[in-house]
Motif scaffolding. Structure first.
Motif, short mmCIF file in Angstrom:
data_model
loop_
_atom_site.label_atom_id
_atom_site.label_comp_id
_atom_site.label_asym_id
_atom_site.label_seq_id
_atom_site.Cartn_x
_atom_site.Cartn_y
_atom_site.Cartn_z
N GLU A 123 0.83 -1.21 0.00
CA GLU A 123 0.00 0.00 0.00
C GLU A 123 0.86 1.25 0.00
OE1 GLU A 123 -2.29 -2.71 3.09
OE2 GLU A 123 -0.20 -2.12 2.73
N SER A 153 -3.28 3.66 -2.72
CA SER A 153 -2.96 2.71 -3.79
C SER A 153 -2.47 1.41 -3.17
CB SER A 153 -1.86 3.27 -4.70
OG SER A 153 -2.24 4.49 -5.29
N CYS A 154 -2.73 0.33 -3.86
CA CYS A 154 -2.23 -0.98 -3.44
C CYS A 154 -1.80 -1.75 -4.68
CB CYS A 154 -3.28 -1.75 -2.67
SG CYS A 154 -2.81 -3.46 -2.30
N GLU A 155 -0.53 -2.04 -4.75
CA GLU A 155 -0.01 -2.82 -5.88
C GLU A 155 -0.03 -4.30 -5.51
OE1 GLU A 155 3.44 -1.41 -8.33
OE2 GLU A 155 4.35 -3.21 -7.48
N HIS A 193 -9.69 -0.04 -10.16
CA HIS A 193 -8.64 -1.03 -10.41
C HIS A 193 -8.01 -0.80 -11.79
CE1 HIS A 193 -8.04 -4.81 -12.76
NE2 HIS A 193 -7.14 -4.99 -11.84
N LYS A 212 0.26 -8.17 -12.48
CA LYS A 212 0.41 -6.95 -11.70
C LYS A 212 -0.84 -6.10 -11.82
CE LYS A 212 3.46 -2.95 -11.08
NZ LYS A 212 4.69 -2.28 -11.58
N THR A 217 -3.24 -2.92 -9.72
CA THR A 217 -3.27 -1.89 -8.70
C THR A 217 -4.71 -1.53 -8.39
OG1 THR A 217 -1.15 -0.97 -9.42
CG2 THR A 217 -2.52 0.43 -8.05
N TYR A 255 -7.12 1.16 -6.22
CA TYR A 255 -7.10 2.49 -5.63
C TYR A 255 -8.32 2.69 -4.74
CZ TYR A 255 -3.81 3.33 -9.44
OH TYR A 255 -2.75 3.25 -10.30
#
Length: 130
Positions: free
Chosen positions: A6, A21-23, A72, A79, A81, A83
């Motif tokens: 995050e 954000s979270c990757e 998203h 990958k 992410t 949000y």
């Protein structure tokens, strides 16, 4: 191995906005669920929002509906992410926010019921002052 990282927490005055954000790396192929929980000091962890990566269906807890938006983006096959746009923040939104992932958005009775071995991020702090 799925990993969640995050970013984007911080301090803001009531009425302001923040975006988290979270990757997520490690999920390959097919749709799955990414979302957010939060935990305020002295309280239990609370589900906030979630989104399915396949059809982009979004789910919200009643406490944030109309103020928070989950979205998203998929960068490549492994990958993604997610949000969390947080608008009209309230002092009661102060908490550590955690990203989570699961194979599906099992949202029932106003709760996202995660599988026991679902991965979590390390958390990011959001502080809202009056």
């Amino acid at each position: 191995q799925v990993q969640l990282v995050e970013s984007g927490g911080g301090s803001v005055q009531a009425g302001g906005s923040l975006r988290l954000s979270c990757e997520a790396t490690g999920y390959r192929g097919g749709g799955f669920c990414l979302g957010w929980f939060r935990q305020a000091s002295g309280k239990e962890r609370e589900w906030v929002a979630a989104i399915t990566t396949g059809d982009e269906t979004a789910y919200y807890s009643d406490s944030v509906k109309g103020r928070f938006t989950v979205s998203h983006v998929s960068q490549d096959i492994a990958k993604n992410t997610v949000y969390l746009q947080m608008d009209n923040l309230k002092v009661g939104d102060t908490a550590t926010y955690y990203c989570a992932a699961d194979r599906e958005c099992n949202v029932l009775g106003g709760q996202w019921r995660l599988a026991d071995n679902s991965p979590w991020g390390q958390g990011t702090q959001v502080s809202v002052s009056s």
